[in-house]
Design a protein around this motif. Structure first.
Motif, PDB file in Angstrom:
ATOM      1  N   GLU A   1       0.815  -1.210   0.000  1.00 55.07           N
ATOM      2  CA  GLU A   1       0.000   0.000   0.000  1.00 55.07           C
ATOM      3  C   GLU A   1       0.856   1.271   0.000  1.00 55.07           C
ATOM      4  O   GLU A   1       0.488   2.267  -0.609  1.00 55.07           O
ATOM      5  CB  GLU A   1      -0.907   0.023   1.225  1.00 55.07           C
ATOM      6  CG  GLU A   1      -1.961  -1.050   1.218  1.00 55.07           C
ATOM      7  CD  GLU A   1      -2.730  -1.108   2.522  1.00 55.07           C
ATOM      8  OE1 GLU A   1      -2.473  -0.264   3.410  1.00 55.07           O
ATOM      9  OE2 GLU A   1      -3.582  -2.003   2.650  1.00 55.07           O
ATOM     10  N   HIS A   2       1.996   1.248   0.678  1.00 50.50           N
ATOM     11  CA  HIS A   2       2.794   2.450   0.888  1.00 50.50           C
ATOM     12  C   HIS A   2       4.110   2.474   0.125  1.00 50.50           C
ATOM     13  O   HIS A   2       4.937   3.356   0.361  1.00 50.50           O
ATOM     14  CB  HIS A   2       3.097   2.609   2.381  1.00 50.50           C
ATOM     15  CG  HIS A   2       1.871   2.743   3.215  1.00 50.50           C
ATOM     16  ND1 HIS A   2       1.140   3.892   3.279  1.00 50.50           N
ATOM     17  CD2 HIS A   2       1.228   1.845   4.006  1.00 50.50           C
ATOM     18  CE1 HIS A   2       0.111   3.719   4.079  1.00 50.50           C
ATOM     19  NE2 HIS A   2       0.140   2.467   4.537  1.00 50.50           N
ATOM     20  N   ALA A   3       4.333   1.545  -0.801  1.00 53.35           N
ATOM     21  CA  ALA A   3       5.627   1.438  -1.486  1.00 53.35           C
ATOM     22  C   ALA A   3       5.939   2.681  -2.302  1.00 53.35           C
ATOM     23  O   ALA A   3       7.072   3.171  -2.300  1.00 53.35           O
ATOM     24  CB  ALA A   3       5.646   0.204  -2.367  1.00 53.35           C
ATOM     25  N   LYS A   4       4.974   3.225  -3.015  1.00 52.05           N
ATOM     26  CA  LYS A   4       5.230   4.415  -3.838  1.00 52.05           C
ATOM     27  C   LYS A   4       5.548   5.630  -2.980  1.00 52.05           C
ATOM     28  O   LYS A   4       6.385   6.449  -3.336  1.00 52.05           O
ATOM     29  CB  LYS A   4       4.025   4.713  -4.727  1.00 52.05           C
ATOM     30  CG  LYS A   4       3.922   3.785  -5.903  1.00 52.05           C
ATOM     31  CD  LYS A   4       2.857   4.237  -6.853  1.00 52.05           C
ATOM     32  CE  LYS A   4       2.779   3.283  -8.032  1.00 52.05           C
ATOM     33  NZ  LYS A   4       1.754   3.680  -8.981  1.00 52.05           N
ATOM     34  N   GLU A   5       4.889   5.755  -1.840  1.00 52.35           N
ATOM     35  CA  GLU A   5       5.145   6.880  -0.943  1.00 52.35           C
ATOM     36  C   GLU A   5       6.562   6.824  -0.377  1.00 52.35           C
ATOM     37  O   GLU A   5       7.187   7.860  -0.158  1.00 52.35           O
ATOM     38  CB  GLU A   5       4.145   6.882   0.210  1.00 52.35           C
ATOM     39  CG  GLU A   5       2.715   7.021  -0.223  1.00 52.35           C
ATOM     40  CD  GLU A   5       1.739   6.730   0.899  1.00 52.35           C
ATOM     41  OE1 GLU A   5       2.181   6.659   2.057  1.00 52.35           O
ATOM     42  OE2 GLU A   5       0.554   6.574   0.600  1.00 52.35           O
ATOM     43  N   ILE A   6       7.052   5.614  -0.145  1.00 52.01           N
ATOM     44  CA  ILE A   6       8.396   5.435   0.397  1.00 52.01           C
ATOM     45  C   ILE A   6       9.444   5.721  -0.678  1.00 52.01           C
ATOM     46  O   ILE A   6      10.521   6.215  -0.388  1.00 52.01           O
ATOM     47  CB  ILE A   6       8.573   4.007   0.953  1.00 52.01           C
ATOM     48  CG1 ILE A   6       7.606   3.774   2.094  1.00 52.01           C
ATOM     49  CG2 ILE A   6       9.992   3.753   1.407  1.00 52.01           C
ATOM     50  CD1 ILE A   6       7.562   2.357   2.569  1.00 52.01           C
ATOM     51  N   GLY A   7       9.114   5.422  -1.935  1.00 53.65           N
ATOM     52  CA  GLY A   7      10.048   5.688  -3.018  1.00 53.65           C
ATOM     53  C   GLY A   7      10.443   4.464  -3.817  1.00 53.65           C
ATOM     54  O   GLY A   7      11.359   4.534  -4.638  1.00 53.65           O
ATOM     55  N   PHE A   8       9.793   3.338  -3.609  1.00 59.93           N
ATOM     56  CA  PHE A   8      10.082   2.136  -4.368  1.00 59.93           C
ATOM     57  C   PHE A   8       9.347   2.210  -5.706  1.00 59.93           C
ATOM     58  O   PHE A   8       8.210   2.654  -5.779  1.00 59.93           O
ATOM     59  CB  PHE A   8       9.627   0.885  -3.619  1.00 59.93           C
ATOM     60  CG  PHE A   8      10.542   0.538  -2.474  1.00 59.93           C
ATOM     61  CD1 PHE A   8      11.622  -0.307  -2.671  1.00 59.93           C
ATOM     62  CD2 PHE A   8      10.337   1.064  -1.210  1.00 59.93           C
ATOM     63  CE1 PHE A   8      12.458  -0.625  -1.622  1.00 59.93           C
ATOM     64  CE2 PHE A   8      11.169   0.757  -0.166  1.00 59.93           C
ATOM     65  CZ  PHE A   8      12.236  -0.091  -0.375  1.00 59.93           C
ATOM     66  N   VAL A   9      10.028   1.787  -6.762  1.00 62.98           N
ATOM     67  CA  VAL A   9       9.477   1.835  -8.116  1.00 62.98           C
ATOM     68  C   VAL A   9       9.412   0.421  -8.662  1.00 62.98           C
ATOM     69  O   VAL A   9      10.379  -0.348  -8.536  1.00 62.98           O
ATOM     70  CB  VAL A   9      10.371   2.701  -9.039  1.00 62.98           C
ATOM     71  CG1 VAL A   9       9.792   2.754 -10.440  1.00 62.98           C
ATOM     72  CG2 VAL A   9      10.511   4.090  -8.461  1.00 62.98           C
ATOM     73  N   LYS A  10       8.306   0.083  -9.282  1.00 62.73           N
ATOM     74  CA  LYS A  10       8.136  -1.226  -9.898  1.00 62.73           C
ATOM     75  C   LYS A  10       8.600  -1.116 -11.354  1.00 62.73           C
ATOM     76  O   LYS A  10       8.065  -0.308 -12.118  1.00 62.73           O
ATOM     77  CB  LYS A  10       6.666  -1.633  -9.820  1.00 62.73           C
ATOM     78  CG  LYS A  10       6.416  -3.075 -10.029  1.00 62.73           C
ATOM     79  CD  LYS A  10       4.962  -3.366  -9.729  1.00 62.73           C
ATOM     80  CE  LYS A  10       4.687  -4.839  -9.804  1.00 62.73           C
ATOM     81  NZ  LYS A  10       3.295  -5.136  -9.492  1.00 62.73           N
ATOM     82  N   TYR A  11       9.598  -1.902 -11.717  1.00 61.92           N
ATOM     83  CA  TYR A  11      10.166  -1.790 -13.071  1.00 61.92           C
ATOM     84  C   TYR A  11       9.441  -2.619 -14.099  1.00 61.92           C
ATOM     85  O   TYR A  11       9.477  -2.319 -15.267  1.00 61.92           O
ATOM     86  CB  TYR A  11      11.647  -2.181 -13.055  1.00 61.92           C
ATOM     87  CG  TYR A  11      12.507  -1.097 -12.488  1.00 61.92           C
ATOM     88  CD1 TYR A  11      12.703   0.082 -13.175  1.00 61.92           C
ATOM     89  CD2 TYR A  11      13.111  -1.240 -11.253  1.00 61.92           C
ATOM     90  CE1 TYR A  11      13.499   1.095 -12.661  1.00 61.92           C
ATOM     91  CE2 TYR A  11      13.907  -0.246 -10.722  1.00 61.92           C
ATOM     92  CZ  TYR A  11      14.084   0.922 -11.432  1.00 61.92           C
ATOM     93  OH  TYR A  11      14.859   1.915 -10.921  1.00 61.92           O
ATOM     94  N   ARG A  12       8.801  -3.670 -13.699  1.00 59.45           N
ATOM     95  CA  ARG A  12       8.131  -4.519 -14.658  1.00 59.45           C
ATOM     96  C   ARG A  12       6.706  -4.648 -14.411  1.00 59.45           C
ATOM     97  O   ARG A  12       6.107  -4.691 -13.482  1.00 59.45           O
ATOM     98  CB  ARG A  12       8.760  -5.901 -14.651  1.00 59.45           C
ATOM     99  CG  ARG A  12       9.323  -6.162 -15.980  1.00 59.45           C
ATOM    100  CD  ARG A  12       9.968  -7.486 -16.057  1.00 59.45           C
ATOM    101  NE  ARG A  12       9.915  -7.778 -17.472  1.00 59.45           N
ATOM    102  CZ  ARG A  12       9.896  -8.954 -17.988  1.00 59.45           C
ATOM    103  NH1 ARG A  12       9.957  -9.990 -17.226  1.00 59.45           N
ATOM    104  NH2 ARG A  12       9.858  -9.125 -19.259  1.00 59.45           N
TER     105      ARG A  12
END
Length: 58
Positions: free
Chosen positions: A47-58
């Motif tokens: 839920e919070h990955a984008k807010e933390i700064g993690f990017v999904k590459y695929r």
């Protein structure tokens, strides 16, 4: 005494079971992401990955 009260009765002050999710506060036995010091459950991380700064590459 019920099985639940005896099985998980001692206080957890060290190890994997002592950590809980910093977002929800749940002390789950599994599903805690400890890498990079996150200490989040995997559901909260999704839920919070984008807010933390993690990017999904695929």
């Amino acid at each position: 005494m019920a099985h639940d009260t005896v099985y998980y009765s001692r206080p957890r002050t060290y190890g994997k079971a002592a950590l809980g999710c910093v977002v929800t506060g749940d002390r789950k036995k599994s599903g805690i992401i400890r890498k990079y010091g996150l200490n989040m459950s995997r559901q909260a991380f999704r839920e919070h990955a984008k807010e933390i700064g993690f990017v999904k590459y695929r």
